[in-house]
Design a protein around this motif. Structure first.
Motif, PDB file in Angstrom:
ATOM      1  N   GLY A 261       5.794  -7.443   1.105  1.00 43.49           N
ATOM      2  CA  GLY A 261       4.462  -7.656   1.652  1.00 43.49           C
ATOM      3  C   GLY A 261       4.389  -7.485   3.158  1.00 43.49           C
ATOM      4  O   GLY A 261       3.298  -7.450   3.723  1.00 43.49           O
ATOM      5  N   LYS A 262       5.550  -7.339   3.806  1.00 38.08           N
ATOM      6  CA  LYS A 262       5.587  -7.129   5.256  1.00 38.08           C
ATOM      7  C   LYS A 262       5.947  -5.690   5.611  1.00 38.08           C
ATOM      8  O   LYS A 262       6.359  -5.405   6.734  1.00 38.08           O
ATOM      9  CB  LYS A 262       6.587  -8.095   5.890  1.00 38.08           C
ATOM     10  CG  LYS A 262       6.205  -9.558   5.683  1.00 38.08           C
ATOM     11  CD  LYS A 262       7.232 -10.502   6.280  1.00 38.08           C
ATOM     12  CE  LYS A 262       6.836 -11.957   6.055  1.00 38.08           C
ATOM     13  NZ  LYS A 262       7.842 -12.897   6.609  1.00 38.08           N
ATOM     14  N   ILE A 263       5.762  -4.789   4.657  1.00 39.99           N
ATOM     15  CA  ILE A 263       6.164  -3.391   4.849  1.00 39.99           C
ATOM     16  C   ILE A 263       5.489  -2.753   6.061  1.00 39.99           C
ATOM     17  O   ILE A 263       6.092  -1.929   6.745  1.00 39.99           O
ATOM     18  CB  ILE A 263       5.860  -2.575   3.567  1.00 39.99           C
ATOM     19  CG1 ILE A 263       6.294  -1.112   3.701  1.00 39.99           C
ATOM     20  CG2 ILE A 263       4.372  -2.643   3.202  1.00 39.99           C
ATOM     21  CD1 ILE A 263       7.783  -0.925   3.794  1.00 39.99           C
ATOM     22  N   ARG A 264       4.274  -3.169   6.383  1.00 35.49           N
ATOM     23  CA  ARG A 264       3.573  -2.516   7.488  1.00 35.49           C
ATOM     24  C   ARG A 264       4.096  -2.953   8.851  1.00 35.49           C
ATOM     25  O   ARG A 264       3.707  -2.417   9.879  1.00 35.49           O
ATOM     26  CB  ARG A 264       2.068  -2.769   7.368  1.00 35.49           C
ATOM     27  CG  ARG A 264       1.464  -2.175   6.102  1.00 35.49           C
ATOM     28  CD  ARG A 264      -0.020  -2.010   6.191  1.00 35.49           C
ATOM     29  NE  ARG A 264      -0.371  -1.027   7.209  1.00 35.49           N
ATOM     30  CZ  ARG A 264      -1.574  -0.911   7.750  1.00 35.49           C
ATOM     31  NH1 ARG A 264      -2.539  -1.737   7.398  1.00 35.49           N
ATOM     32  NH2 ARG A 264      -1.836   0.011   8.651  1.00 35.49           N
ATOM     33  N   THR A 280       0.778   3.363   6.288  1.00 30.83           N
ATOM     34  CA  THR A 280      -0.502   2.891   5.774  1.00 30.83           C
ATOM     35  C   THR A 280      -0.267   2.196   4.428  1.00 30.83           C
ATOM     36  O   THR A 280       0.810   2.310   3.825  1.00 30.83           O
ATOM     37  CB  THR A 280      -1.466   4.058   5.570  1.00 30.83           C
ATOM     38  OG1 THR A 280      -0.950   4.914   4.530  1.00 30.83           O
ATOM     39  CG2 THR A 280      -1.644   4.859   6.864  1.00 30.83           C
ATOM     40  N   CYS A 281      -1.288   1.493   3.947  1.00 29.89           N
ATOM     41  CA  CYS A 281      -1.168   0.880   2.630  1.00 29.89           C
ATOM     42  C   CYS A 281      -0.998   1.946   1.554  1.00 29.89           C
ATOM     43  O   CYS A 281      -0.234   1.751   0.592  1.00 29.89           O
ATOM     44  CB  CYS A 281      -2.396   0.014   2.340  1.00 29.89           C
ATOM     45  SG  CYS A 281      -2.351  -1.591   3.178  1.00 29.89           S
ATOM     46  N   ALA A 284       2.618   2.921   1.637  1.00 24.46           N
ATOM     47  CA  ALA A 284       3.444   1.867   1.056  1.00 24.46           C
ATOM     48  C   ALA A 284       3.329   1.891  -0.462  1.00 24.46           C
ATOM     49  O   ALA A 284       4.323   1.713  -1.183  1.00 24.46           O
ATOM     50  CB  ALA A 284       3.026   0.503   1.606  1.00 24.46           C
ATOM     51  N   TRP A 296      -6.560   0.515  -3.512  1.00 27.66           N
ATOM     52  CA  TRP A 296      -6.254  -0.833  -3.037  1.00 27.66           C
ATOM     53  C   TRP A 296      -7.513  -1.465  -2.469  1.00 27.66           C
ATOM     54  O   TRP A 296      -8.246  -0.843  -1.695  1.00 27.66           O
ATOM     55  CB  TRP A 296      -5.152  -0.782  -1.979  1.00 27.66           C
ATOM     56  CG  TRP A 296      -3.911  -0.128  -2.484  1.00 27.66           C
ATOM     57  CD1 TRP A 296      -3.463   1.134  -2.218  1.00 27.66           C
ATOM     58  CD2 TRP A 296      -2.953  -0.706  -3.396  1.00 27.66           C
ATOM     59  NE1 TRP A 296      -2.292   1.389  -2.896  1.00 27.66           N
ATOM     60  CE2 TRP A 296      -1.950   0.280  -3.630  1.00 27.66           C
ATOM     61  CE3 TRP A 296      -2.848  -1.939  -4.030  1.00 27.66           C
ATOM     62  CZ2 TRP A 296      -0.870   0.056  -4.468  1.00 27.66           C
ATOM     63  CZ3 TRP A 296      -1.766  -2.176  -4.865  1.00 27.66           C
ATOM     64  CH2 TRP A 296      -0.790  -1.183  -5.075  1.00 27.66           C
ATOM     65  N   GLN A 301      -3.630  -6.468   1.229  1.00 24.63           N
ATOM     66  CA  GLN A 301      -3.242  -5.318   0.422  1.00 24.63           C
ATOM     67  C   GLN A 301      -1.742  -5.039   0.500  1.00 24.63           C
ATOM     68  O   GLN A 301      -1.127  -4.672  -0.507  1.00 24.63           O
ATOM     69  CB  GLN A 301      -4.039  -4.089   0.855  1.00 24.63           C
ATOM     70  CG  GLN A 301      -5.518  -4.196   0.526  1.00 24.63           C
ATOM     71  CD  GLN A 301      -6.319  -2.997   0.959  1.00 24.63           C
ATOM     72  OE1 GLN A 301      -5.770  -1.934   1.249  1.00 24.63           O
ATOM     73  NE2 GLN A 301      -7.636  -3.153   1.025  1.00 24.63           N
ATOM     74  N   ALA A 302      -1.145  -5.239   1.661  1.00 24.88           N
ATOM     75  CA  ALA A 302       0.299  -5.011   1.775  1.00 24.88           C
ATOM     76  C   ALA A 302       1.065  -5.963   0.870  1.00 24.88           C
ATOM     77  O   ALA A 302       2.061  -5.580   0.244  1.00 24.88           O
ATOM     78  CB  ALA A 302       0.743  -5.159   3.227  1.00 24.88           C
ATOM     79  N   GLN A 303       0.606  -7.213   0.780  1.00 26.17           N
ATOM     80  CA  GLN A 303       1.258  -8.176  -0.109  1.00 26.17           C
ATOM     81  C   GLN A 303       1.069  -7.784  -1.570  1.00 26.17           C
ATOM     82  O   GLN A 303       1.983  -7.928  -2.396  1.00 26.17           O
ATOM     83  CB  GLN A 303       0.704  -9.578   0.123  1.00 26.17           C
ATOM     84  CG  GLN A 303       1.429 -10.670  -0.654  1.00 26.17           C
ATOM     85  CD  GLN A 303       2.899 -10.756  -0.277  1.00 26.17           C
ATOM     86  OE1 GLN A 303       3.239 -10.899   0.894  1.00 26.17           O
ATOM     87  NE2 GLN A 303       3.792 -10.656  -1.262  1.00 26.17           N
ATOM     88  N   GLY A 306       3.633  -5.041  -2.138  1.00 27.07           N
ATOM     89  CA  GLY A 306       5.007  -5.518  -2.159  1.00 27.07           C
ATOM     90  C   GLY A 306       5.339  -6.330  -3.390  1.00 27.07           C
ATOM     91  O   GLY A 306       6.494  -6.349  -3.835  1.00 27.07           O
TER      92      GLY A 306
END
Length: 323
Positions: A261-264, A280-281, A284, A296, A301-303, A306
């Motif tokens: 979820g912390k990929i960004r 970007t999401c 990812a 998305w 959204q990142a979480q 992930g």
């Protein structure tokens, strides 16, 4: 493939359900996060918004396959580890559930209520057995530290007439462009359960050490997946084994680190260190094997990305479970 229909517990953004749709298998997912449900509905995935604990197999009478990926936060290496510390208790609860004891109250006394959710699939599976309509297959996916739980659940399912297989799979060995490891359980009511066969070579940091005569293609890279000029580097936002001091980096000629979820927060640089736009999401999601145009929606959204099961890995798992 026979007539199957999935009910997916803790359905998330749709990895298992998207795989089911690609295989022509109807699926409905139960998910309590409003933002995740927004993504699922935008993607056209059948969704029941709510707490898995408030539903039962009888609420989905046409579903004959149980699938799910319970929350992993308390078991993952990067977390505080409450689930890992409570593992002995969790395994004890499985034995009590085998005897059909109601463990709802003691589960609520665990250090984190999310830990007990890992046993919801067993509650559902046993309830279906006791109703006289057992699921034809059970498919579970979680972080590697949950493998002892899956194996204990598998032992219980074996006593109920299922053939069971469980182990840790590497996502890059199934064409997913990241090195994600997941504990997988497949149980079948008929036939012999087996995990899917790998389709790609495993990732090796020293690529020259890979067997040159392997019949399998190399694992898929970030450069092959993302529409970005090459070469580029991605610097991990977290450390190996959860140690933030052990941050690593990979080139576009390698698969990504596990997408979280912390990929960004990951830095993206050129080969000489110049900073590039962060992922970007959509990108990812591609590293999770979702389509580039996956819709998305909502917040966090990142979480959502992930926490999802990679659809490509899910496709191989479901195929192994249902064919």
């Amino acid at each position: 493939m026979g007539r199957y229909e999935l009910v997916t517990l803790f359905a998330g953004a749709g990895g298992l359900d998207l795989a089911a749709r690609d295989l022509g298998v109807p699926a409905v997912g139960i998910e309590w996060d409003t933002n995740v449900c927004a993504t699922r509905r935008a993607a056209g995935l059948a969704t029941e918004e709510g707490d898995v604990r408030e539903f039962n197999p009888g609420d989905f009478p046409s579903a004959n396959v149980l699938a799910g990926g319970p929350p992993c936060q308390t078991f993952t290496i990067a977390s505080t580890g409450t689930g890992r510390r409570d593992l002995t208790d969790v395994l004890h609860f499985i034995q009590r559930m085998k005897l059909r004891e109601d463990v709802t109250a003691p589960l609520a006394q665990l250090n984190d209520e999310r830990t007990g959710l890992v046993l919801e699939p067993l509650r559902w599976a046993l309830a279906a057995v006791d109703s006289g309509y057992p699921y034809e297959a059970v498919v579970l996916v979680q972080v590697p530290t949950v493998l002892p739980v899956w194996r204990a659940i598998g032992d219980v399912l074996s006593t109920e007439g299922y053939s069971v297989a469980s182990d840790v799979l590497k996502a890059e060995e199934f064409g997913v462009p990241q090195t994600r490891r997941r504990a997988v359980l497949i149980a079948r009511r008929h036939g012999t359960a087996a995990l899917p066969k790998t389709t790609h070579q495993p990732y090796l940091k020293n690529a020259s050490a890979a067997p040159s005569d392997s019949p399998l293609p190399p694992c898929v890279t970030m450069g092959e997946t993302l529409d970005r000029p090459e070469p580029f580097h991605i610097v991990s936002n977290y450390g190996t084994g959860g140690d933030p001091r052990a941050r690593g980096w990979r080139t576009s000629a390698e698969p990504a680190f596990t997408v979280t979820g912390k990929i960004r927060r990951c830095q993206v640089t050129t080969g000489d260190g110049a900073e590039l736009d962060r992922l970007t999401c959509a990108e990812a999601g591609q590293l999770q094997s979702f389509p580039a145009d996956y819709p998305w929606a909502g917040q966090d959204q990142a979480q959502q990305i992930g926490s999802a099961t990679p659809p490509l890995l899910a496709t191989h798992i479901l195929t192994a479970a249902l064919v």
